[in-house]
Design an enzyme around this catalytic site. Structure first.
Site, PDB file in Angstrom:
ATOM      1  N   ALA A 143      23.003   5.679  33.424  1.00 11.16           N
ATOM      2  CA  ALA A 143      24.393   5.194  33.362  1.00 11.16           C
ATOM      3  C   ALA A 143      24.850   4.714  34.736  1.00 11.16           C
ATOM      4  O   ALA A 143      25.589   3.726  34.856  1.00 11.16           O
ATOM      5  CB  ALA A 143      25.313   6.307  32.861  1.00 11.16           C
ATOM      6  N   ALA A 144      24.380   5.383  35.783  1.00 15.12           N
ATOM      7  CA  ALA A 144      24.792   4.989  37.134  1.00 15.12           C
ATOM      8  C   ALA A 144      24.222   3.615  37.504  1.00 15.12           C
ATOM      9  O   ALA A 144      24.912   2.791  38.112  1.00 15.12           O
ATOM     10  CB  ALA A 144      24.373   6.043  38.150  1.00 15.12           C
ATOM     11  N   ASP A 160      28.126  10.962  29.621  1.00 15.80           N
ATOM     12  CA  ASP A 160      27.518  10.527  30.892  1.00 15.80           C
ATOM     13  C   ASP A 160      28.245   9.318  31.467  1.00 15.80           C
ATOM     14  O   ASP A 160      28.676   9.325  32.617  1.00 15.80           O
ATOM     15  CB  ASP A 160      26.048  10.119  30.668  1.00 15.80           C
ATOM     16  CG  ASP A 160      25.120  11.305  30.667  1.00 15.80           C
ATOM     17  OD1 ASP A 160      25.599  12.433  30.466  1.00 15.80           O
ATOM     18  OD2 ASP A 160      23.907  11.097  30.856  1.00 15.80           O
ATOM     19  N   PRO A 199      17.749  11.319  41.035  1.00 17.50           N
ATOM     20  CA  PRO A 199      16.427  11.393  40.412  1.00 17.50           C
ATOM     21  C   PRO A 199      16.463  10.854  38.983  1.00 17.50           C
ATOM     22  O   PRO A 199      17.454  11.039  38.270  1.00 17.50           O
ATOM     23  CB  PRO A 199      16.093  12.890  40.418  1.00 17.50           C
ATOM     24  CG  PRO A 199      17.098  13.540  41.280  1.00 17.50           C
ATOM     25  CD  PRO A 199      18.276  12.634  41.410  1.00 17.50           C
ATOM     26  N   GLY A 210      18.379  14.382  33.889  1.00 17.52           N
ATOM     27  CA  GLY A 210      19.655  14.927  33.425  1.00 17.52           C
ATOM     28  C   GLY A 210      20.805  14.712  34.378  1.00 17.52           C
ATOM     29  O   GLY A 210      21.854  15.322  34.250  1.00 17.52           O
ATOM     30  N   LEU A 211      20.614  13.818  35.369  1.00 20.28           N
ATOM     31  CA  LEU A 211      21.684  13.600  36.348  1.00 20.28           C
ATOM     32  C   LEU A 211      22.377  12.251  36.176  1.00 20.28           C
ATOM     33  O   LEU A 211      23.140  11.825  37.051  1.00 20.28           O
ATOM     34  CB  LEU A 211      21.144  13.762  37.780  1.00 20.28           C
ATOM     35  CG  LEU A 211      20.688  15.186  38.130  1.00 20.28           C
ATOM     36  CD1 LEU A 211      20.095  15.253  39.527  1.00 20.28           C
ATOM     37  CD2 LEU A 211      21.833  16.188  38.004  1.00 20.28           C
ATOM     38  N   GLY A 212      22.097  11.581  35.082  1.00 19.80           N
ATOM     39  CA  GLY A 212      22.865  10.384  34.745  1.00 19.80           C
ATOM     40  C   GLY A 212      22.417   9.104  35.427  1.00 19.80           C
ATOM     41  O   GLY A 212      23.199   8.161  35.561  1.00 19.80           O
TER      42      GLY A 212
END
Ligand code: PMV
Length: 308
Positions: A105-106, A147, A96, A100-102
């Site tokens: 950066a991913a 992250d 999502p 806050g799940l990065g």
């Protein structure tokens, strides 16, 4: 052909980590951004980047995404001293956005890896980490680097800004539920809010950072010895300190309380806060019940992960 990069959660220490205190973060390998490399359609040439709905329904601004994608391409080609490959790279993601799940950066990591693959080249993880850190600056302003580091090395880490990463060891598996408030939140905004707090009351804010830093050290120790129950209590204590830093929200507090009432060892917001996701450390035999309780309390999505 495709590359990928995982999402991440912060177990302990967000925000204080920006100021040099330690933090612990873990990859979430079941949530991923993929970058698939395909031949260009007839009549099209150069590097084309396609963003289907998962990434296209962005809550962060399109400008920021465009800027970060463009910068990822430029920086990757510069590191390789190469010109752009003649391919289409299609990005999809199950992480999502702005929660806050990065995801930022991913996306950068997967895209950079795909450009390398399309050119039959590679970049080592240390170089990729530096590159993605630069991209993170667009999303976060002044990122600590946690992250990009956890996402690129894809291992649970004990992290201190500017120091070599250390593996985070657990003496017993950690079962974690990740619950999404469904509310988008900008890390740039929350990092700025903490900065404002720090500037208005440096002594008190520094004290909060210090207590968070102590919690991280204790958490590292307790996790290594498999002291899961006490680890949970530290998680909740970390959440209370994040509340004091003004980065929690009603929905995050509600989900944290719900998880604890339903039998979690402890719970906290994870990431920038003021929305996004919370995490709960749960006994294996309570996973289903706590999962159901979080959904009932308004979580839009609950994912289970474990740290071994
Ligand atoms: O990207 P997020 O929302 O998980 O936040 C990263 C953690 C912060 O400590 C809030 C910022 C940082 O750069 O470390």
């Amino acid at each position: 052909m495709q590359t990928s990069a995982p999402g991440k959660i912060i177990l302990f220490g967000e925000h204080a980590v920006v100021y040099g205190f330690p933090a612990i973060a873990a990859p979430v390998s079941s949530l991923r951004t993929y970058a698939a490399i395909r031949p260009n359609p007839p009549g099209q040439s150069g590097l084309r980047i396609v963003l289907p709905t998962a990434v296209d329904t962005l809550v962060i601004t399109r400008e920021a995404l465009d800027e970060s994608l463009a910068l990822t391409v430029d920086k990757t080609l510069k590191v390789l001293s190469a010109s752009e490959p003649d391919v289409t790279i299609e990005i999809t993601s199950t992480i999502p956005i702005a929660s806050g799940l990065g995801s930022g950066a991913a996306v950068a990591a997967a895209l950079s890896r795909a450009i390398c693959m399309a050119l039959d080249r590679s970049i080592d993880n240390d170089t990729l980490n530096e590159l993605v850190y630069e991209i993170e600056r667009i999303h976060h302003g002044q990122p600590s680097g946690i992250d990009n580091t956890v996402i690129i090395y894809e291992q649970t880490i004990y992290f201190v800004r500017g120091q070599p990463i250390e593996r985070f060891q657990v003496g017993a598996p950690l079962h974690i539920l990740i619950a999404d408030t469904g509310q988008a939140a900008s890390t740039k905004v929350t990092v700025r809010a903490v900065r404002d707090l720090y500037e208005s009351d440096p002594q008190h804010t520094q004290q909060i950072f210090q207590i968070i830093g102590d919690i991280v050290e204790q958490a590292r120790y307790l996790a290594a010895f498999g002291e899961i129950e006490r680890l949970g209590a530290l998680m909740t204590a970390n959440h209370d300190l994040l509340r004091q830093l003004t980065v929690s929200s009603d929905s995050l507090d509600r989900l944290v309380e719900t998880a604890i009432r339903a039998g979690a060892y402890g719970a906290k917001l994870s990431g920038g806060g003021r929305g996004g996701n919370m995490i709960a450390l749960v006994p294996a035999d309570r996973l289903d019940d706590i999962h159901a309780a979080l959904l009932k309390a308004g979580a839009v999505r609950v994912i289970a992960t474990s740290i071994q």
